[in-house]
Design an enzyme around this catalytic site. Structure first.
Site, PDB file in Angstrom:
ATOM      1  N   ASP A  69       0.805  -1.148  -0.146  1.00 24.92           N
ATOM      2  CA  ASP A  69      -0.084   0.082  -0.142  1.00 24.92           C
ATOM      3  C   ASP A  69       0.736   1.169   0.057  1.00 24.92           C
ATOM      4  O   ASP A  69       1.624   1.447   1.072  1.00 24.92           O
ATOM      5  CB  ASP A  69      -0.816  -0.036   1.368  1.00 24.92           C
ATOM      6  CG  ASP A  69      -1.838   1.198   1.316  1.00 24.92           C
ATOM      7  OD1 ASP A  69      -2.286   1.310   0.200  1.00 24.92           O
ATOM      8  OD2 ASP A  69      -1.947   1.878   2.306  1.00 24.92           O
ATOM      9  N   THR A 102      -3.535   5.517  -4.028  1.00 31.76           N
ATOM     10  CA  THR A 102      -2.313   6.321  -2.891  1.00 31.76           C
ATOM     11  C   THR A 102      -1.021   6.195  -3.664  1.00 31.76           C
ATOM     12  O   THR A 102      -0.096   7.002  -3.523  1.00 31.76           O
ATOM     13  CB  THR A 102      -2.117   5.882  -1.540  1.00 31.76           C
ATOM     14  OG1 THR A 102      -2.169   4.395  -1.715  1.00 31.76           O
ATOM     15  CG2 THR A 102      -3.356   6.000  -0.936  1.00 31.76           C
ATOM     16  N   THR A 103      -0.533   5.087  -4.283  1.00 36.16           N
ATOM     17  CA  THR A 103       0.608   4.770  -5.317  1.00 36.16           C
ATOM     18  C   THR A 103       0.480   5.613  -6.494  1.00 36.16           C
ATOM     19  O   THR A 103       1.464   6.470  -6.656  1.00 36.16           O
ATOM     20  CB  THR A 103       0.763   3.651  -5.624  1.00 36.16           C
ATOM     21  OG1 THR A 103       0.564   2.543  -4.412  1.00 36.16           O
ATOM     22  CG2 THR A 103       2.393   3.271  -5.758  1.00 36.16           C
ATOM     23  N   ASP A 397      -8.764  -0.286   2.461  1.00 31.22           N
ATOM     24  CA  ASP A 397      -8.854   0.271   1.088  1.00 31.22           C
ATOM     25  C   ASP A 397     -10.268   0.099   0.265  1.00 31.22           C
ATOM     26  O   ASP A 397     -10.764   1.061  -0.230  1.00 31.22           O
ATOM     27  CB  ASP A 397      -7.745  -0.193   0.089  1.00 31.22           C
ATOM     28  CG  ASP A 397      -6.410   0.617   0.526  1.00 31.22           C
ATOM     29  OD1 ASP A 397      -6.127   1.214   1.520  1.00 31.22           O
ATOM     30  OD2 ASP A 397      -5.708   0.626  -0.461  1.00 31.22           O
TER      31      ASP A 397
END
Ligand code: ADP
Ligand code: MG
Length: 536
Positions: A69, A102-103, A397
């Site tokens: 994550d 998020t990446t 998530d």
């Protein structure tokens, strides 16, 4: 340069320093790109995991985290570079706002800066770059919204979409092989919230043991506590009073209280008075006529005995979250004073059945058939705490994205489809724009196209060939096509069922371009001297 630097009088005091112009910008680019490159390899369904290991003495191995994550990795990084910090910050915000992407957001910002750096080297002023990026961002955003579709909230299609979105989010995680199972589980959990967006009502209990597949969604609400000894273990049609009040009668709860006595009798008198006070409180509680009493704080033997004698089941020391959830699930109000027994009907929570159950080796209390049935519990099982933690993060998530989707309802195709379409839109626009800004718009398109490129690379596929084929398919009008990461080809996303939530993509695009712009504007880094403590 040096001579000028030496001749210039020192402006900044003491430990404060300054980096100027090119140096400052270079430092920012390097920092931000380094951070983006670090998480780059985790992007996509075939991304790799990272081990985070704390440093310093006293940090045992048990604290290591294995994760994929982006936000978790970036959050635990300790950096000094200010631009790197900005990237970490946007990834965190993305996590809080929408839970996924998020990446993507960090990588996109990094790629934008990489392209931006090239433009600067071509002697294009940062202000032109920024102006171009802004045009590109608006074009991309418009295209993104245009290609998104919306479904009716109660339709079967929408339900299917939710499952697909959950699967896409989970496919880049540890549980990718069990993603169908968990996608259903998450969708059912979110639909039980009935449109409420409070994730707190979905409780996640992690219990080591068993396998990941033994995890399940419990339709009741589970409290990780035990029923006090001597009380009934099974209560039907329960009326629940939830309280946060002191029930430990032998402590005088005012700091600095000092009582001087000169004989044991006096001590006994004080004790008796305290006891009397406690009895009074219990009597007040009894007036509400509950059958179950849940208190956040400890309950001592004496009041416990009084309550048990009155046939009430006592649950003590429920922590704050547990208590709030019980209140939410059963529709109870949390009390700390007991002066309105006439409102008892509104104040007490209700549920059909309370019983003690065993999960693994642990005893817990289950509330079934709750009045306000909003809360539910996901019980996670797995071989080790590291696995459980990562499953927890993945589920989190997925739940966040699902909640966002239920609110927003617009979806786009995954597998790099939206990025490629946005890039195409920017390129079309670049042809029409006069002046240097056109370069910046093209650069924006390139950065967007890096997302599918990196997803390919991470899977070990030939990205140059695939991305070219991808472009051709879109050009031919196959607008639902995207990366098929199992075969390493370009496939139809509607057949593969890879969908994503529009909000996630929107937020990633906006945050990444904003951060890149912010870093691009920098031409000076001033390190402020630490503030000295005043001597008292
Ligand atoms: P993030 O932290 O940004 O969500 P992920 O590692 O979850 O990063 O990767 C998300 C990217 O992977 C998205 O662009 C998504 O479209 C893509 N993706 C996810 N699942 C698949 C799949 N099954 N096939 C192709 N692409 C996928
Ligand atoms: Mg993801």
């Amino acid at each position: 340069m040096d001579i000028v630097g030496n001749v210039l009088p020192q402006v900044l005091k003491d430990e404060a320093t300054e980096d100027k112009g090119e140096m400052a910008r270079l430092q920012s680019f390097v920092g931000a790109i380094a951070v983006a490159d670090l998480v780059k390899t985790t992007l996509g369904p075939k991304g790799m995991d990272k081990i985070l290991k704390p440093t310093g003495p006293g940090q045992e191995m048990s604290h290591i985290t294995v994760t994929n994550d982006g936000a978790t990795i970036l959050k635990s990084m300790y950096v000094e570079n200010p631009a790197a910090k900005i990237l970490i910050e946007i990834s965190k915000t993305q996590d809080e706002e929408v839970g996924d992407g998020t990446t993507t957001v960090a990588v996109l910002a990094g790629e934008l800066l990489r392209e931006g750096e090239k433009l600067i080297q071509k002697r294009i002023h940062p202000q032109h770059v920024i102006a171009g990026w802004r045009i590109a961002r608006d074009i991309a955003l418009k295209r993104l919204r245009d290609i998104s579709t919306e479904n009716d909230i109660n339709s079967q299609e929408f339900h299917d979409d939710l499952v697909k979105i959950a699967r896409t989010t989970l496919s880049s995680k540890l549980i990718t092989s069990d993603r169908d199972y968990f996608a259903d589980l998450c969708v059912n959990a979110v639909l039980r919230l009935k449109g409420s967006s409070n994730l707190d009502y979905i409780q996640i209990i992690k219990l080591p043991g068993g396998t990941i597949r033994d995890s399940y969604l419990d339709d009741g609400f589970i409290l990780k506590k035990q029923i006090t000894i001597g009380c009934k273990r099974r209560i039907e049609n329960a009326k629940i009073l939830v309280a946060n009040t002191a029930m430990d009668y032998d402590k005088i709860k005012i700091y600095g209280t000092k009582v001087k006595v000169n004989s044991m009798d006096k001590v006994a008198e004080i004790e008796a008075a305290e006891k009397e006070k406690m009895k009074h409180k219990v009597d007040k509680i009894l007036k509400y006529q509950p059958t179950v009493f849940v208190n956040r704080q400890l309950i001592y033997n004496y009041p416990e005995q009084l309550l048990a004698d009155a046939g009430i089941t006592v649950i003590e020391h429920a922590d704050f979250e547990g208590m709030e959830r019980v209140a939410a699930a059963t529709g109870a109000e949390i009390l700390s004073t007991f002066d309105a027994p006439e409102r008892s009907e509104q104040i007490l929570g209700h549920c059909d059945l309370i019983e003690e159950i065993m999960i693994g080796e642990e005893k817990m209390i289950k509330f079934s058939g709750c009045k306000k049935n909003e809360a539910c519990t996901i019980v996670l099982r797995g071989a080790s705490t590291h696995i459980l933690d990562e499953v927890d993060r993945s589920i989190h998530d997925a739940l966040c994205v699902l909640i966002t989707t239920v609110k927003n309802r617009r979806v786009v195709w995954g597998g790099g489809n939206s990025e490629m379409q946005m890039a195409a839109a920017c390129e079309e626009e670049a042809k029409k724009v006069q002046g240097k800004q056109a370069f910046a718009i093209e650069a924006f398109a390139k950065a967007l196209r890096q997302i599918p490129t990196i997803i390919c690379d991470n899977g070990g596929y030939d990205s140059a060939e695939l991305i070219q084929n991808f472009k051709v398919e879109l050009q031919k009008g196959n607008i639902t096509y995207g990366l098929n990461m199992t075969d390493g080809t370009i496939g139809n996303m509607s057949e593969l069922g890879v969908k994503e939530c529009l909000r996630v993509k929107e937020q990633a695009l906006l945050a990444a371009s904003e951060a890149a712009e912010l870093i691009m504007r920098v031409d000076n880094i001033v390190k402020c001297a630490p503030r000295k403590r005043e001597r008292a």
